[in-house]
Motif scaffolding. Structure first.
Motif, PDB file in Angstrom:
ATOM      1  N   GLY A 174      -7.421   7.703  -0.519  1.00  7.84           N
ATOM      2  CA  GLY A 174      -8.113   5.996  -0.211  1.00  7.84           C
ATOM      3  C   GLY A 174      -6.555   5.154   0.198  1.00  7.84           C
ATOM      4  O   GLY A 174      -6.665   4.882   1.249  1.00  7.84           O
ATOM      5  N   LEU A 175      -5.772   5.562  -0.230  1.00  7.61           N
ATOM      6  CA  LEU A 175      -4.398   3.957  -0.116  1.00  7.61           C
ATOM      7  C   LEU A 175      -3.884   5.589   1.515  1.00  7.61           C
ATOM      8  O   LEU A 175      -3.584   4.554   2.222  1.00  7.61           O
ATOM      9  CB  LEU A 175      -3.588   4.927  -0.978  1.00  7.61           C
ATOM     10  N   SER A 225      -8.796  -7.629   1.739  1.00  9.71           N
ATOM     11  CA  SER A 225      -9.295  -7.408   3.140  1.00  9.71           C
ATOM     12  C   SER A 225     -10.539  -6.037   1.711  1.00  9.71           C
ATOM     13  O   SER A 225      -9.887  -5.381   0.466  1.00  9.71           O
ATOM     14  CB  SER A 225      -8.063  -6.082   2.757  1.00  9.71           C
ATOM     15  N   LEU A 226     -11.133  -5.562   2.261  1.00 10.62           N
ATOM     16  CA  LEU A 226     -11.769  -4.457   1.527  1.00 10.62           C
ATOM     17  C   LEU A 226     -11.481  -2.785   1.434  1.00 10.62           C
ATOM     18  O   LEU A 226     -11.324  -2.664   0.528  1.00 10.62           O
ATOM     19  CB  LEU A 226     -13.141  -4.117   2.759  1.00 10.62           C
ATOM     20  N   ASN A 227     -10.535  -3.223   2.100  1.00  8.90           N
ATOM     21  CA  ASN A 227     -10.006  -1.817   2.171  1.00  8.90           C
ATOM     22  C   ASN A 227      -8.283  -2.161   0.542  1.00  8.90           C
ATOM     23  O   ASN A 227      -8.965  -1.018   0.217  1.00  8.90           O
ATOM     24  CB  ASN A 227      -9.423  -1.081   3.343  1.00  8.90           C
ATOM     25  N   VAL A 228      -8.437  -2.909   0.110  1.00  8.74           N
ATOM     26  CA  VAL A 228      -7.151  -2.994  -0.428  1.00  8.74           C
ATOM     27  C   VAL A 228      -7.628  -3.319  -1.738  1.00  8.74           C
ATOM     28  O   VAL A 228      -7.546  -2.902  -2.777  1.00  8.74           O
ATOM     29  CB  VAL A 228      -6.254  -4.199   0.241  1.00  8.74           C
ATOM     30  N   LEU A 283       0.826  -1.220   0.321  1.00 12.05           N
ATOM     31  CA  LEU A 283       0.007   0.001   0.283  1.00 12.05           C
ATOM     32  C   LEU A 283       0.753   1.500  -0.243  1.00 12.05           C
ATOM     33  O   LEU A 283       0.503   2.682  -0.744  1.00 12.05           O
ATOM     34  CB  LEU A 283      -0.893   0.053   1.498  1.00 12.05           C
ATOM     35  N   ARG A 284       1.841   0.965   0.401  1.00 12.71           N
ATOM     36  CA  ARG A 284       2.764   2.451   0.563  1.00 12.71           C
ATOM     37  C   ARG A 284       3.020   2.423  -0.472  1.00 12.71           C
ATOM     38  O   ARG A 284       3.868   3.633  -1.108  1.00 12.71           O
ATOM     39  CB  ARG A 284       4.347   1.998   1.678  1.00 12.71           C
ATOM     40  N   TRP A 285       3.932   1.360  -1.156  1.00 10.63           N
ATOM     41  CA  TRP A 285       4.417   1.938  -2.301  1.00 10.63           C
ATOM     42  C   TRP A 285       3.545   2.293  -3.396  1.00 10.63           C
ATOM     43  O   TRP A 285       4.081   3.177  -4.400  1.00 10.63           O
ATOM     44  CB  TRP A 285       5.334   0.535  -2.866  1.00 10.63           C
ATOM     45  N   ALA A 286       2.223   1.711  -3.469  1.00  8.55           N
ATOM     46  CA  ALA A 286       1.201   2.083  -3.849  1.00  8.55           C
ATOM     47  C   ALA A 286       1.256   3.650  -4.212  1.00  8.55           C
ATOM     48  O   ALA A 286       0.637   4.784  -4.820  1.00  8.55           O
ATOM     49  CB  ALA A 286       0.166   1.231  -4.125  1.00  8.55           C
TER      50      ALA A 286
END
Length: 314
Positions: A72-73, A161-164, A33-36
């Motif tokens: 969002g990320l 994950s819903l968030n991912v 997530l951080r890299w994205a």
């Protein structure tokens, strides 16, 4: 005279796993997530500059989507950090539902931005401004590459994950948006037909609406403590009734706390309280093995006491 509601001694809480106690499924994908986020935020700036220089609404629309992606990320990472906080007497499940709230916020913001893009596309289609096709195509190609990399980073966690999943959908929409911008740039370069730009901008908005709506509905369903989609409550009740000694099942509730963390509570009525431990163990095993429900609260009740209560109420 009505008798009091009696419970048997077999009242058990299944222990949540380490992943449930320590955070959500999204926490396993924090580095990705951080890299994205770094890739998305960096290229968002490039698209904004490119959109202003070329006059392309499609690039501006894609940049707006990338803005919501970056937000969002960032919200997903914030939610993960909150979710890893320990539970307290005031918040017995900790902060794991921050993930669901984050997904809800993402969906709402994306719908609002999409509405703006559609309005702007309508206005530009009626009054098309000049668009620089060459620079527009160069930015679109770069955006396509960045979005494909981000999709690869997030694909592994999108089913956990819903968030991912929300972040993956947004990045996917940006990838298709970049592809659309590329097509519009080619059309403008070959034909000079600039309305292709607002048409692609509108297409980006229309494409993402159904997926965003699904994410919004899923987040609301969890917040309303609805039954998880993969659980058939009728079949679950039959599974419990099939356990030897169980004569009735009532007050069944199955809900999702956050992605990958489902809970169940129910009451089992049995004929022989001497077998309460055996029945309880069988019920917990059935819920774990058949429905992947490990966080369970199962109350064992004595059929004889329920019969006496029924008689006393008459």
């Amino acid at each position: 005279m009505a008798g009091g509601h009696s419970h048997g001694p077999g009242h058990s809480h299944g222990s949540p796993s380490r992943s449930q106690a320590g955070g959500s499924a999204a926490a396993q994908h924090k580095t990705r997530l951080r890299w994205a986020l770094v890739l998305t935020a960096s290229f968002m700036v490039v698209e904004v500059i490119g959109g202003l220089i070329t006059g392309s609404l499609a690039l501006i629309a894609d940049a707006a989507h990338m803005l919501t992606d970056a937000g969002g990320l960032a919200l997903a990472l914030i939610a993960i950090n909150f979710g890893e906080r320990p539970a307290t007497p005031q918040k017995t499940f900790g902060y794991v539902r921050m993930e669901v709230l984050s997904a809800l916020a993402n969906a709402v913001v994306l719908l609002v931005v999409t509405a703006f893009v559609l309005y702007e596309a309508y206005d530009r289609f009626l009054n098309p401004p000049p668009v620089l096709g060459g620079p527009m195509m160069a930015v679109a190609i770069a955006g396509l590459i960045v979005n494909l990399i981000s999709m690869k980073l997030l694909s592994a966690g999108s089913s956990d994950s819903l968030n991912v999943k929300g972040a993956y959908f947004e990045v996917m929409s940006d990838m298709l948006g970049s592809l659309g911008v590329l097509i519009a740039a080619v059309v403008i370069l070959l034909t000079g037909w600039t309305p292709a730009d607002p048409l692609v901008g509108a297409g980006i908005g229309l494409f993402i609406i159904p997926r965003t709506w699904m994410l919004l509905r899923e987040a609301i369903h969890i917040l309303m403590e609805g039954t998880p989609p993969h659980v058939d409550l009728t079949l679950l009740e039959r599974t419990l009734l099939a356990i030897p000694g169980v004569t009735a099942v009532h007050d069944i509730h199955v809900w999702t706390i956050t992605s990958g963390v489902d809970s169940l509570s129910c009451h089992l009525v049995i004929a022989d309280m001497a077998r309460s431990r055996e029945t309880l163990a069988a019920a917990q095993a059935a819920m774990r093995d058949t429905y992947d429900l490990t966080h369970t609260t199962i109350q064992i009740e004595d059929q004889a006491l329920r019969t006496e209560e029924g008689v006393s109420r008459i």
